[in-house]
Design a protein around this motif. Structure first.
Motif: not given
Length: 157
Positions: A23-31, A38-46
């Protein structure tokens, strides 16, 4: 003093690649070239998150938006913490942990993870956002992948 010949790099947001893991959106930002970082952003819905689990990879989370309930086990004692924007959570390798978004709005965190975690995320990825709770087939597939990637689920979500 020896200077590295590698140049500093800007990783524009438009070049980030995103996908969904359960259910989570993962965005790979950089290595960071020359490392496993690695740097990622994770968006976690309710209502979304991860069940308690372990893996050999250490992780660092910095909460950007919303609030996450972080579960850890330290010295055999389970604890929960509310992590808010600006908080940094460090998770050593092999430490039991998990997180969930118990709030009514999405939470987003930046994470520093190693190549092993990226490999798991990429293999478990879906291009499409889930249309509801994970199906039994999705859960089975992710559980099979966790075993292949050295991740141990400690209890069902």
């Amino acid at each position: 003093m020896t200077w590295h010949k590698t140049k500093a790099m800007v990783h524009p947001a438009v070049s980030a690649r995103g996908f969904w893991v359960m259910g989570d959106q993962v965005t790979v930002r950089a290595k960071l070239v020359g490392t496993a970082l690695n740097v990622i952003d994770v968006t976690v819905p309710p209502g979304s998150g991860t069940p308690p689990h372990t893996h050999s990879s250490a992780e660092i989370f910095r909460i950007l938006e919303g609030t996450l309930t972080i579960w850890t086990m330290i010295d055999g004692v389970a604890r929960e913490y509310e992590a808010e924007p600006g908080d940094v959570v460090t998770i050593p390798g092999d430490a039991p942990h998990g997180y969930r978004n118990a709030g009514s709005v999405s939470a987003t965190f930046m994470a520093i993870v190693d190549d092993d975690m990226i490999a798991f995320f990429e293999e478990a990825a879906s291009k499409d956002a889930p249309s509801g709770p994970p199906t039994a087939e999705m859960v089975s597939r992710v559980i099979e992948l966790t075993g292949r990637h050295g991740i141990q689920i400690l209890q069902a979500a």
